[in-house]
Design an enzyme around this catalytic site. Structure first.
Site, PDB file in Angstrom:
ATOM      1  N   ASP A 265      46.810  43.627  32.698  1.00 17.56           N
ATOM      2  CA  ASP A 265      45.998  43.272  33.861  1.00 17.56           C
ATOM      3  C   ASP A 265      46.213  41.788  34.127  1.00 17.56           C
ATOM      4  O   ASP A 265      46.987  41.134  33.421  1.00 17.56           O
ATOM      5  CB  ASP A 265      44.517  43.597  33.640  1.00 17.56           C
ATOM      6  CG  ASP A 265      43.799  43.918  34.938  1.00 17.56           C
ATOM      7  OD1 ASP A 265      43.474  42.966  35.680  1.00 17.56           O
ATOM      8  OD2 ASP A 265      43.583  45.108  35.219  1.00 17.56           O
ATOM      9  N   HIS A 319      46.450  42.563  40.135  1.00 27.79           N
ATOM     10  CA  HIS A 319      46.153  42.595  38.701  1.00 27.79           C
ATOM     11  C   HIS A 319      47.345  42.142  37.869  1.00 27.79           C
ATOM     12  O   HIS A 319      47.631  42.707  36.803  1.00 27.79           O
ATOM     13  CB  HIS A 319      45.701  44.002  38.279  1.00 27.79           C
ATOM     14  CG  HIS A 319      44.406  44.430  38.909  1.00 27.79           C
ATOM     15  ND1 HIS A 319      43.187  43.995  38.471  1.00 27.79           N
ATOM     16  CD2 HIS A 319      44.163  45.242  39.984  1.00 27.79           C
ATOM     17  CE1 HIS A 319      42.229  44.533  39.222  1.00 27.79           C
ATOM     18  NE2 HIS A 319      42.795  45.279  40.155  1.00 27.79           N
ATOM     19  N   GLU A 389      43.487  47.668  44.646  1.00 27.72           N
ATOM     20  CA  GLU A 389      42.798  46.397  44.889  1.00 27.72           C
ATOM     21  C   GLU A 389      43.752  45.262  45.267  1.00 27.72           C
ATOM     22  O   GLU A 389      43.624  44.134  44.787  1.00 27.72           O
ATOM     23  CB  GLU A 389      41.952  46.018  43.665  1.00 27.72           C
ATOM     24  CG  GLU A 389      40.822  47.015  43.416  1.00 27.72           C
ATOM     25  CD  GLU A 389      39.923  46.630  42.261  1.00 27.72           C
ATOM     26  OE1 GLU A 389      40.400  45.949  41.329  1.00 27.72           O
ATOM     27  OE2 GLU A 389      38.738  47.034  42.269  1.00 27.72           O
TER      28      GLU A 389
END
Length: 626
Positions: A265, A319, A389
């Site tokens: 991440d 990420h 995202e």
């Protein structure tokens, strides 16, 4: 219900006298308790064992765990079989030394790996049964009775895939001097599930001081969904492989088969990529918090043996922050943008920020090398590419991106599409052109730009709400789908915010009842109708589901209690697909509580579900406010 004779009674009384002489007046054995247990078929939650008082020295007493073995249509089985189930109502006693495996029937082309895996599965099973016995247990004299287990495997498959046949057939037939158990399946993985079922039909009788087995059983069983998984995030908080093995153990006890490993991440990059050593230098929390290829390879063998496939997620283009900072120092330009930028709200959804630079060709070369490192270790048939995202705010902070969009008359979605196409090309190249299924999360792209995601290449993992109609187009376009609805199966929810004080009602804890009721077929039917839903299911497009444990507030110390027994509830949803018309707890709650006890007995630190007293006096604790 159980075999009993005077010699057993005499032996137990003898042990009690010895205990009293050695330890004194405070010695108390299970036989001293005045309780026996009887199966009540019509409690609020279906069949359950209930405590009754009897004479303390009665030879007819039935311990709680022995009562459960024959109580109800599914007794102590978890998850319950999806097909034919016939469980006898009597038990047969035996001692461990009399339980043996006949030579397994394996396919003619069986290999050394399959032979080893069968032997290891038998060893694991024996360990589970041995662990049921009290410490320093001495077998009492009982009639000689052998338990002979025969395993039959048709195919030589030794790797779990998205298409592996996990079905099995199972019988127990009892004669005067022998109990014959036969477990047959197309593959090792189905037979392994059958061994787990067998272990759940055996327990130790503390009254008679020997093992008991259900003496007549017929089961035809297979999973209703082929993809039954759990996700653990090790990018935010590192979790050692030794603890991940315990997770795999728990999955195997519940017939879950897919471990979604969110390994990287923006917080960290703990995967030891040998072709790109800069990643762990810049992306790890410390030298002891790294996943080496050697450790991962051993972990994959461990998982495969237990019927679990490990699918890595290398999250991108968002990420992706820490680990990527070294590009400019080595003359490669910015490989990732907005890395650790502040204030983070201007750049990404949560700190620390980081999003790959889609216009830097050096980044794609590095990406290709990283894919090769991943595929050198992990299975080469399926790979998770993340894809959720994405922050347009981050990319639009950079003049070279705005200039590219204006010069080429492109949108921000075109830029994202460019990245996705290039990344998939690099993944396929790293796999030497062999077919590989790529998984991505739902996103703005899956909602509005699916032209960049061919159904032939991509599986879509839905993490939006179960009622979100944005998924309708995904179903209509015929994508293969995995469900991880954030309103039903996010196991990290409910433990408070990790930054700030606001508690979002959307992230309240997901109880086992909510998870168990997460009817995948029902939510698809609600959006596209029953006919289309059945078409998707029967064609294998509705793969299954994954319950997720994101680790903002999770690590090795609290992972078990957050995962279990709620993960077990999801396991039965995915294996058995309970009818949604049933009360959510009907036939489930007493068995789930027993499954939780089984997990604890096997070393899983599962959360408790109720006061212990209520387990033994089932029905007396029932009300709407308990």
């Amino acid at each position: 219900m159980v075999d009993a004779n005077n010699s057993i009674k005499t032996s137990i009384l003898g042990w009690m006298v010895l205990c009293s002489l050695v330890i004194g007046s405070h010695c108390l054995s299970d036989s001293d308790y005045p309780w026996t247990y009887r199966c009540i078929q019509d409690t609020k939650d279906g069949p359950a064992c209930q405590r009754e008082e009897t004479e303390s020295n009665s030879t007819e007493k039935v311990p709680f765990n022995i009562c459960i073995l024959t109580c109800g249509p599914y007794a102590s089985l978890w998850p319950y079989p999806s097909g034919r189930v016939e469980l006898g109502q009597t038990l047969t006693g035996f001692v461990l030394d009399r339980m043996v495996f006949s030579p397994a029937s394996l396919p003619g082309e069986s290999n050394e790996t399959l032979f080893r895996m069968v032997g290891e599965a038998e060893s694991i099973f024996n360990g589970h049964i041995r662990a049921l016995l009290p410490e320093n247990h001495v077998d009492p004299p009982i009639p000689v009775r052998n338990v002979v287990i025969q395993l039959n495997i048709e195919l030589s498959d030794t790797k779990l895939t998205l298409n592996t046949d996990e079905s099995y057939n199972f019988t127990i037939i009892s004669a005067l001097q022998q109990v014959s158990v036969t477990i047959s399946g197309k593959t090792f993985f189905g037979v392994r599930h059958g061994l787990e079922t067998l272990a759940q039909l055996i327990d130790f009788d503390s009254e008679r001081q020997h093992l008991q087995i259900v003496n007549s059983v017929v089961i035809e069983d297979k999973p209703m969904f082929r993809y039954r998984g759990l996700l653990v995030d090790t990018g935010r908080n590192f979790i050692p492989v030794s603890d991940l093995k315990r997770l795999i153990d728990g999955m195997s006890y519940n017939k879950l088969n897919m471990f979604h490993w969110h390994i990287t991440d923006s917080n960290s990059f703990p995967f030891d990529a040998r072709r790109v050593p800069q990643m762990i230098k810049y992306g790890t929390y410390g030298s002891e918090k790294i996943y080496t290829p050697e450790a991962i390879s051993e972990f994959l063998v461990y998982s495969n043996q237990r019927g679990v496939k490990v699918i890595p997620e290398f999250d991108m283009p968002s990420h992706a922050g820490n680990g990527w900072q070294w590009g400019e120092k080595e003359g490669l330009g910015e490989l990732s943008l907005c890395v650790n930028a502040e204030p983070y709200q201007d750049y990404c959804i949560q700190p620390p920020c980081g999003q790959l630079n889609p216009l830097n060709n050096n980044m794609y070369n590095i990406l290709g090398e990283l894919f090769r490192d991943f595929l050198d270790v992990f299975d080469k048939d399926v790979f998770h590419m993340g894809g959720d995202e994405i922050s347009f705010k981050c990319w639009l902070k950079y003049p070279h991106i705005i200039e590219w969009m204006e010069t080429n008359n492109k949108t921000i979605m075109d830029l994202w599409g460019l990245f996705q196409e290039n990344a998939l090309t690099k993944l396929k190249e790293a796999n030497d052109g062999r077919p590989i299924d790529a998984i991505v999360w739902t996103s703005e792209m899956t909602s509005h730009a699916r032209e960049f995601l061919s159904p032939d290449d991509y599986i879509i993992q839905i993490w939006s709400k179960a009622t979100d109609d944005l998924s309708t187009g995904i179903y209509q376009d015929g994508y293969r789908v995995i469900f991880s609805n954030n309103d039903t199966v996010y196991l990290d929810h409910g433990y408070g915010p990790w930054r700030g004080n606001y508690v979002n009602p959307a992230v309240l804890i997901k109880t086992w009842q909510v998870i168990y009721a997460n009817d995948i077929l029902g939510q698809v039917e609600n959006l596209v109708g029953r006919e289309k839903m059945m078409e998707l299911y029967e064609s294998g497009k509705l793969l299954g589901g994954v319950a997720t444990l994101w680790s903002e507030k999770g690590d090795k110390y609290n992972m078990d209690m957050k995962m279990w027994p709620r993960g077990a509830a999801y396991a039965e949803r995915l294996w058995s697909n309970p009818p949604s018309r049933l009360n959510v707890t009907q036939l489930a709650y007493p068995r789930l509580i027993h499954q939780r006890e089984r997990l604890v007995q096997r070393g899983i630190h599962a959360d408790t579900l109720l006061p212990e007293a209520c387990r033994y006096i089932w029905g007396f604790c029932d009300n709407n406010y308990s």
